[in-house]
Each structure stands twice: as C-alpha cells, then as structure tokens.
Write a protein that holds these residues in place. Structure first.
Motif, PDB file in Angstrom:
ATOM      1  N   GLY A  71       0.912  -1.001   0.010  1.00  0.00           N
ATOM      2  CA  GLY A  71       0.055   0.088  -0.105  1.00  0.00           C
ATOM      3  C   GLY A  71       0.899   1.421   0.127  1.00  0.00           C
ATOM      4  N   GLY A  72       0.211   2.334  -0.091  1.00  0.00           N
ATOM      5  CA  GLY A  72       0.928   3.598  -0.154  1.00  0.00           C
ATOM      6  C   GLY A  72       1.517   4.009  -1.275  1.00  0.00           C
ATOM      7  N   ALA A  73       2.606   4.899  -1.591  1.00  0.00           N
ATOM      8  CA  ALA A  73       3.011   5.306  -2.747  1.00  0.00           C
ATOM      9  C   ALA A  73       3.399   4.426  -3.951  1.00  0.00           C
ATOM     10  CB  ALA A  73       4.086   6.486  -2.607  1.00  0.00           C
ATOM     11  N   TYR A  74       3.411   4.464  -5.030  1.00  0.00           N
ATOM     12  CA  TYR A  74       3.844   3.533  -5.937  1.00  0.00           C
ATOM     13  C   TYR A  74       4.458   4.296  -7.101  1.00  0.00           C
ATOM     14  CZ  TYR A  74      -0.989   4.454  -8.095  1.00  0.00           C
ATOM     15  OH  TYR A  74      -1.803   5.163  -8.471  1.00  0.00           O
ATOM     16  N   ALA A  75       5.397   4.057  -7.709  1.00  0.00           N
ATOM     17  CA  ALA A  75       6.200   4.564  -8.868  1.00  0.00           C
ATOM     18  C   ALA A  75       7.008   3.816  -9.710  1.00  0.00           C
ATOM     19  CB  ALA A  75       6.922   5.964  -8.213  1.00  0.00           C
ATOM     20  N   ALA A  76       7.532   4.040 -10.845  1.00  0.00           N
ATOM     21  CA  ALA A  76       8.380   3.446 -11.701  1.00  0.00           C
ATOM     22  C   ALA A  76       9.427   4.395 -12.219  1.00  0.00           C
ATOM     23  CB  ALA A  76       7.633   2.626 -12.635  1.00  0.00           C
ATOM     24  N   SER A  77      10.637   4.026 -12.409  1.00  0.00           N
ATOM     25  CA  SER A  77      11.585   5.016 -12.997  1.00  0.00           C
ATOM     26  C   SER A  77      11.994   4.373 -14.360  1.00  0.00           C
ATOM     27  CB  SER A  77      12.928   4.960 -12.025  1.00  0.00           C
ATOM     28  OG  SER A  77      13.846   3.792 -12.327  1.00  0.00           O
TER      29      SER A  77
END
Length: 999
Positions: free
Chosen positions: A641-647
């Motif tokens: 859960g919480g934040a999610y991101a891809a680089s």
C-alpha cells in the motif's frame, strides 16, 4: 406555465404537509391502494394512476392534487401509457396465475375522447409493460414476447421474443408492492421515438425499442442472477440516455454512470430526467430503511447538487410536466407531488462557502475570526442552528433565521500541538429546511518557520495529481464533483476544469501528450480530453465484455494498460485501445493468469518502457513494452500500500519498499516519519512524502536510492493524503499524491486541505529576507496610505511565487508573513523579490515593517505612512498597449486611450489606491461592501487641466480589497487636446496622468 391558483394550491398543501412532516419536500396523495404506474395528461389537467390492488385507474386533478374520479378496469393494472395525441389510455393487466387468454392477462384500451369507452384484449402471457410511440402504436412487453399493438385496428403483431423471464405467481406474500410483483418498468422518451425497459425477477434484462423501425434490441444490462433495483426506468429527451435502476446506459449499451451506493431494493426508488435543466431527480437508497431523500444530480455524470427530504418513499416511476415544474412519483401511499420548479418556495439552507481556512502562522498566534453567511436560496426566513464538531472553534450566533451572518472564531492555541492542518466540520441543522445541507469544513493550520510549502484550499475528495510535461499545467482529480481541475504551474492558479463521468479514480496522459485519460469506478468508460482545447472527446469503453471499471491507467510505448474490477468484484488488467475506443481483458499476463486483487494499481516508467502493477495482497507484476508481455510476477510481501512509482532506470517503489528490475525487494525506506503517501523518481534519486496522521506536519525528503536513506527530512506545512477512495464505499490502500513539475520550479502534493506547493529546493538553506523599498502597488513609486495596496521590494522575500484569491486575504502566503508595528498584514502575492500586501488601517505615521520567512526575520524597515496618497493603477491594457492608467469611460466601459479619448460630458471611473480611511471602516483583508458604500473620509479633488471635475463618488470599489474608485463627470468646458493632465489631489499628495480629451 401552471395557473397561479394551482401553484397556490401546491404551496398551501406543502404548508399542511410541513405541519405533519416538518422539513420534508412534497405532498402525498393517498389512493387507497398500491400504485403501479403513472401517465400524465396535461391537456386534461389530470394524472392517471394505475391502482394495482384496487383494480382501477385513479384520475388525480393537477389543480387540487386529489383523486377526482376513478375508472374501473380489470384486475391488476400494472402498466399504463397515454398516446401522443391524448386519445388512448392503454392499460396492461398482470395476472400470472390466470389461464391463457384470460382478461387478467390482457389489455384495456380506454378511449378518452369517447366517454372513457373501454375495449378488452386478451393476451397469451402476462404483460409487463406498455408504451406508446410517436406513430400512436404501442409496444407491449409480456413474459414471452414483444408485441406491437395498433389501438385503431385492435391488432397485435409479435416483433420478437423474450427469453428466460420468470414472472411472480399470484397470490404473493403480504406487503409485497406492485414493482416487486411485476418486477418491470418501461419508459418512453419525450419525443416518443424510443422506449426503454427492464424486467424479470431472479434475472435482469433490459431492452431498447426504436419506434421508427419497430425493432427491439438489447438495452445493455443482462444479469443471470442477483438483485438489481429499483425496478424503474427513465429516458432523456431523445432517448440517448436511459436510467435503469442505478445504472445509466447510452445508445451503445455502455454503462455511462452508476450510482455509487445502492440498497438494490426492487420497490424503493425512482428516477426521471429534467431535460430543461440538464438534471436528474432520483431517489436511490443506500441502505434499506433509511430516511428517503431526493437527489438532484447533473444528468450527464450524476454529480450531486442537492438532497431533499421526502415525506415517504418513492416506489416506482416518475413523470415531469412539460415545463419541468412538477414531478409526480409513485410512492408508498400513492403519489408524491414534488413542485421542483418552485423549489425556491420551500425552506432550505445553504452556506456561503464549502470551507473556511484559518492560516495560523509564526507572525500571528491570536484568535482569528471569519464570517459565514447562512441563507435560504429562495430568500425565505428559515430557522437554523450551527455547531462545530470539535473544541477550539466557536460560532456566534449558533442559531438564528436566514439570512444571517455568523462569525466563526478559532483559537489557534487549542490546535498548537498539531503543527499541521486540523479539519473540523460545521454542521447545519433545521427543523424546517427541506434540504440536507452539507457540512462546512474549517481548516485550522498551525505551523512553524521550518515547515515548507503553501497549501491551496480545494474542498472535496481529491484522488490523483498529474503534471503536464508539455504545458505549464498540472491536473488535480476531484472525485466528489467529477472534475479534473486544471492549474497553471507558473502561479498555481486554477485556469479551467473538465467534467468527467461518475466517480473518477485516476489520470494518465497519452504518449504524444495530446490527450488526458480518466478512469472511473462508477462508469464503464475512460474519459478522454484534448489538452489543447480542454474539450471532451468520445469516451473509450472499459466494459470489456465483463462490466469492468477502472482503478488506474498506465501508458507504455506499446500498450495502454488499466487495472480494473469487473461486475463480480474480480480484478483484471485491461488492454485499452484508443483507436477502436474500447478495451479488452487480456487473456493472460504473460504466463500468469489475468486475475489480480481488486485493489490493484498500475504505473509506467518515465520512458514508458515498463509498467508495474501492484496489488494490496502483496503481488507485483512487470510489463515490458519491448517484448509486449508481462515478464515478472512476485509476491514477496503479504500486503502492499501507499505510494507507487516506476523509474526509467528499472527501479520501482511500492510503499516503503524499493524493488529492482525483477521486482525483487532490495531495500526498505524508513517508517519512523509515518505512512507512505507520495513518491517520485527524479534523475537518479527520489522524493517521498510521509505522515503519521492527517493533522500532523507531513515530511518530505530526498532519497538516496543506493542506500534507501533519507536526505534532509523537512516538515511540510501540512500532511499529505494518506488514503484515497475508489468511491464512497471503497477505500484504496494506494496513494499517488506527489507530482514534480517538469519546469523543476515546484513540487505539487495532495494534502489535507487540497494541494500544497513546495519549491523545488524546499530543503535548501534559506537566507534571511531583506527589504529594500516600499511603495504604492498602483505605480511602484507613490507613498503608501492606510488600507491601501503596497509593494514591498527586496530579496529572499519568499521561497515560492504565489498569489492568493482567498477572502479574507491571508496574513501568510508562500511561507512568508509580514508585520507592520507587529501587526500581521494581509498578503496578496509573494515572490523572492516582491510582496504585494494591504497596509493595515491602523498603520499611520512612522511605522516599522518586517518580513518573516523560513530563512529568518528581516531587519526592521522604517517608513512613513501618510493619511492619503492617491495613486492610479498603471496596469491597464488595451490591445498591444500596456501599463495604461486605469481610467475607464463609463459610456463604453473601455480604458481611456488616444483612440478612446475622454469626451466632454463623460463620466470617468478611476481605479486607484491610497485614498485612506473610509466610512464605514472595512476590516483588513476584507472586501469592500456595496451597501452601504465605503466612502473616503477625505474627498479628493479631480481636475482636467485647470478645470475641476464634479466627483460623484470616492471610496472603496465594492467587492475589492484595498482598491478604491473615483467616479467623476467631465464638464462641457474641459480643455481639449493630447496630454491633458488628469490630476487627483487629496490632502498633501497629488498624482497626475495625461489623457486625450475631445469634444
């Protein structure tokens, strides 16, 4: 228009109803039985009501709202329809236990032009509904077939068959209403070109009938099992939208909008389109047994506008008069009469603001007050009470009668331990008001100098934020109002909005940055907006043959993927096709089943080559656009859960976990600062936001990805959002709340109050502010006067550029505040080199000014504030000409220029500041009143050349803060020519601008 006597009858009836049922809207007309259907005959001034259990058609007078007569018919009249020419009333009789060809399974045709002469027509199967088309022929729907009935010839023609319909057998259990017996409903569009219907009990089917071609087609809703209610349908003017129970369907059969929470009772609820106002009126209970309320909604996306208390439950079809002034609904007692066109005659309550913002700051720890206006939209005198949900906030008076001004006072010391923003609701109550007024939220922010960022109040439910890499914009998704809010990233002001379908959840941008995509959890659509024009484009269906709604969207170089939930509550990944405008459920996710947790999100890398999917159950997937397949699926954690991101460098984040290119956890971020909220990859590092709770000061920090360690954790002005929703009843464990702007000037975060704007170098050490000069904001050189607008020049005056549109004007902005002789001062604009503010009314003579920022406190700047210092604003623009004096000719409302010169006999309106004290006095930061006008105590002298102009008014401009105006007339002997001096003299100060004057 309805006759005045009729309206008086309604008003009187409402008054009587109010005596018995205070605070409810509408009049109950009992019929001594169970109403099953309605037909409105405005030409005759009557409403026909099918009394299912009394075997008659009640004829209700529209003038008296009473049953004036009855037409006896065969048993169980379940559906009725009036022909377009008003000649025929067709009645369908439901008798499911009767023998074939029995009159109790048949039709009664009533000739209203021939003394109500009746003809009976036997049918082989129980009829469920009837509806006339514009051709004066009626569609008859039975449990087995669709029939075309010609009332003139008395003939029937089978158009199509109905499959798998199970009708209830009579008798039924006690207290079973008609709609739970026939479990069907049919409606016709206002132009009589389309009909739409719903039927069956254990299953559900809908159909659409095209009158011109006499063809029947599926209506978009087919359920093999399950309860679907209420069993009522309605159509808009041209039949392009149909409402069946809690589902809105378009011509293509797509579910355009869904009601978020419904009890699914067959026999409680209603809906009807108001084509005149673009509204829908609906009663859709969220739980069984709740108090009935009528929802007033936008008909295109079901955005809720208002809720009205009803005296009893609606239980079936509703109809509107042609002028949309009165709504009639089948109800428990018979019929509800709802004069919605005369809603302003009913007592209601409304507040002047959705929220009040109290920005406590390190310059000002005193008790603060703001005014809130409680009114009745119809102008009536409605009693009310108002109370706060927490201590530290008082309201005076706490009760009264509209219209009323109440003062909301906040003691910041009660909230001093929070160091963030506390949200307290003000609840409005009334024993007389028929509406359910929403609460007013009070935002109390308490901060210290080290807390960074400036929050912008956006009421409502915010669920996503997205920066535009091609434009100076960012987008904020407001779920409760079905809006995408568009902000200018150069000054963080709202510049537009775009209307979505119901309950939007997520934002994404196409690879060419041309279109914005919006997913919804209460619509089987992905909305598409052209970002050059901000106009809607044809939607993309997300239905995918399984009733899918979208949680989040990710755009890769190869595919657009969306996480979705189908009608059975099962999660999937969809392939979205923007060309074909549809979506398909992927057969597999590479070698893995396409079955994901219902709370699943997707996100794409900045180079659009990879898409990560993350589920609340701890499972993650990786889609690789290079091979067009899912290459990884893992479940190393029990939950996520919480934040999610891809680089772009094949690193991924979910919550506090850093994942490598194979989605293997490689590091954990600290959790001591609270729960994860936002994360953004920037270059080879990252930025994350956390908070322990919603009322604390959130933390923003850079992250070293090689060690997962935080760098310079910095307190924010308030907490980032720690949860988002998939609708009123569905929270999500995932949050996307942080958006770095491509310009690298600011970071935008979703926070407690709305959005918080932080400077890109939020964690940099800040030099103390320095004031180098102060002058009138009108021209940048004139002296300053009490109550006037001033410009403060210097360096390090603010870490961000920010303008405020709040009323009253705040005393802190962009982490900067200003004091004059220790008194906090209203601030309109801040930047590093300039602050625009209002000089306090009490400031006069020799005063000392200081600026407070996170970098410290400026040295004292001493100046003299003179009683009067008139200065005309030099900010006018006409064509390509800028920096013009704001002198306006009243005749054409245009600025005075060489091409629009002053004429003799003109009235001039001159906008300026610095006219000093007024009567009545106006509070600092408050807009000037319009009644009475706030007139300058010292009247200025206005002259053209050596000719004095009569001054009609000199004082504050109504509705403006610190802006004055002078209205003066030009005499017939005024000098003519170019460069005639227009001079304003007040006290010891004179200002002159040159204007052209002609005959």
């Amino acid at each position: 228009m309805l006759p005045k006597s009729w309206m008086l009858a309604i008003t009187g009836a409402l008054a009587l109803a109010g005596a018995a049922l205070a605070g409810s809207f509408g009049l109950v007309v009992p019929i001594g039985g169970s109403a099953a259907d309605l037909a409105l005959d405005e030409a005759r001034g009557v409403l026909y009501v099918a009394n299912f259990t009394a075997n008659r058609i009640e004829v209700v007078s529209l003038k008296t709202n009473r049953v004036q007569t009855s037409i006896n018919v065969s048993a169980q009249p379940g559906s009725i329809s009036l022909s377009p020419d008003g000649r025929w009333l067709l009645v369908a009789h439901f008798g499911n236990n009767a023998a074939p060809a029995s009159p109790t399974n048949g039709l009664t045709l009533i000739d209203l032009t021939n003394n109500n002469a009746k003809q009976a027509f036997a049918l082989g199967n129980p009829p469920l509904g009837v509806a006339f088309g514009y051709d004066k022929k009626a569609l008859v729907v039975t449990t087995q077939e669709y029939i075309l009935f010609d009332p003139v010839l008395g003939t029937t023609q089978v158009l199509n068959t109905v499959a798998n319909v199970t009708a209830n057998t009579l008798p039924v259990k006690a207290a079973t209403p008609p709609t739970s017996i026939t479990t069907s409903s049919i409606a016709v569009s206002s132009d009589y070109l389309h009909a739409f219907g719903i039927g069956s009990s254990s299953t559900t089917f809908t159909f659409r009938y095209d009158v011109a071609t006499h063809t029947v087609s599926p209506g978009g809703i087919v359920l093999a099992s399950g309860i679907f209610g209420p069993r009522v349908v309605s159509l808009n003017q041209d039949g392009s939208l149909g409402q069946a129970g809690w589902v809105m369907v378009d011509l293509a059969g797509n579910f355009i909008n869904l009601f978020p929470q419904v009890s699914n009772q067959f026999s409680v609820g209603t809906s009807v389109f108001d084509n005149k106002r673009g509204l829908m009126y609906a009663h859709m209970p969220t739980t069984a047994g709740e108090a009935p309320t009528l929802q007033i909604l936008d008909s295109d996306n079901l955005t809720l506008r208002e809720r009205l208390n009803l005296p009893e439950n609606t239980t079936g079809k509703s109809v509107l008069t042609r002028d949309a002034s009165v709504m009639y609904s089948v109800s428990d007692s018979g019929v509800l009469v709802l004069p919605i066109g005369n809603l302003n005659a009913a007592p209601r309550l409304t507040a002047s603001a959705e929220s009040l913002v109290f920005r406590g700051n390190f310059c000002d720890r005193k008790t603060a007050s703001q005014t809130l206006f409680i009114t009745d939209p119809g102008g009536g005198r409605t009693p009310f009470s108002i109370r706060a949900s927490a201590p530290g906030i008082s309201v005076s008076p706490s009760s009264g009668v509209t219209p009323a001004q109440v003062t909301v006072t906040v003691d910041p010391n009660v909230f001093s331990s929070q160091k963030g923003t506390s949200v307290v609701n003000l609840t409005l109550n009334s024993g007389a008001a028929v509406n359910v007024p929403p609460p007013v939220r009070v935002l109390v922010n308490v901060q210290e100098p080290d807390q960074r960022g400036t929050f912008i109040d956006i009421p409502g439910v915010l669920v996503d934020v997205l920066a535009d890499p091609a434009r100076n914009r960012y987008y904020v998704l407001r779920q409760d109002k079905n809006l995408v809010l568009v902000y200018d990233s150069t000054n963080n002001t709202q510049i537009g909005s775009m209307r979505t379908y119901n309950v939007p959840t997520s934002l994404a941008m196409t690879l060419d940055n041309r279109n914005l995509l919006v997913g919804h959890t209460k619509s089987h659509t992905i909305a598409v907006f052209d970002l050059e024009t901000l106009q809607p484009q044809p939607y993309i269906s997300s239905e995918a043959d399984n009733g899918n709604v979208v949680h989040s969207i990710a755009v890769s170089t190869n595919r657009i993927l969306a996480s979705s939930v189908d009608y059975q509550g099962k999660g999937h990944i969809l392939n979205v096709d923007p060309v074909l405008r549809n979506s398909t459920q992927l057969a597999t996710l590479g070698v893995y089943e396409n079955a994901v947790d219902p709370d699943t999100v997707v996100t794409t890398s900045s180079n659009a080559s990879k898409v990560m999917a993350a589920s609340a159950d701890g499972t993650v997937w990786l889609y690789d656009a290079n091979v067009d397949s899912f290459t990884v699926s893992r479940q190393d954690l029990k939950s996520l859960g919480g934040a999610y991101a891809a680089s772009a460098f094949d690193l991924f984040v979910v919550g506090n976990t850093l994942l490598d290119s194979s989605l293997v956890p490689v590091a954990q971020f600290e959790s001591g600062t609270g729960s994860s909220s936002g994360f953004a990859f920037v270059d080879l590092g990252g930025i994350r936001t956390t908070a322990p709770n919603a009322s604390s000061a959130g933390i923003i920090q850079h992250v070293d990805l090689s060690s997962a360690s935080g760098i310079r954790p910095t307190r924010m002005v308030e907490a980032p959002l720690l949860n988002t929703t998939l609708g009123p009843e569905k929270p999500s464990v995932f949050t996307r709340t942080l958006a770095p702007l491509p310009s690298r000037n600011f970071l935008v975060a979703l926070t407690t109050s709305g959005i918080t704007v932080l400077p890109w170098n939020y964690d940099a050490s800040v030099a103390p502010p320095k004031i180098s000069g102060i002058a009138s904001a009108a021209d940048g050189k004139s002296p300053v006067a009490p109550g006037g607008l001033v410009s403060i020049f210097g360096s390090q005056l603010s870490p961000v550029n920010m303008a405020s549109s709040e009323i009253p004007i705040p005393t802190a902005l962009g982490n900067s505040c200003l004091t004059v002789n220790g008194q906090p001062t209203p601030i309109i604009f801040v930047s590093a080199a300039q602050i625009n503010a209002q000089m306090p009314r009490q400031a006069i003579g020799n005063v000392t000014m200081t600026v407070h920022t996170p970098g410290g406190v400026s040295d004292n700047f001493n100046l003299t504030v003179v009683p009067n210092a008139p200065a005309i604003f030099l900010s006018g623009q006409a064509g390509s000409a800028t920096g013009l004096a704001t002198v306006v000719r009243e005749e054409n409302s245009l600025l005075v220029t060489d091409s629009n010169p002053v004429h003799r006999r003109d009235t001039l309106v001159i906008y300026l500041t610095g006219l000093g004290t007024t009567s009545p006095s106006v509070g600092d930061g408050m807009p000037a009143p319009s009644d009475p006008l706030a007139q300058a105590l010292t009247m200025p002298v206005v002259a053209l050349g050596d000719i004095t102009l009569p001054v009609l008014y000199a004082g504050l401009a109504p509705g403006q803060v610190g802006v004055y105006q002078i209205n003066a007339t030009v005499p017939t002997n005024a000098p003519q020519g170019l460069g005639i001096p227009l001079t304003i003299t007040q006290g010891d100060w004179t200002q002159t601008v040159n204007v052209r004057v002609v005959q």
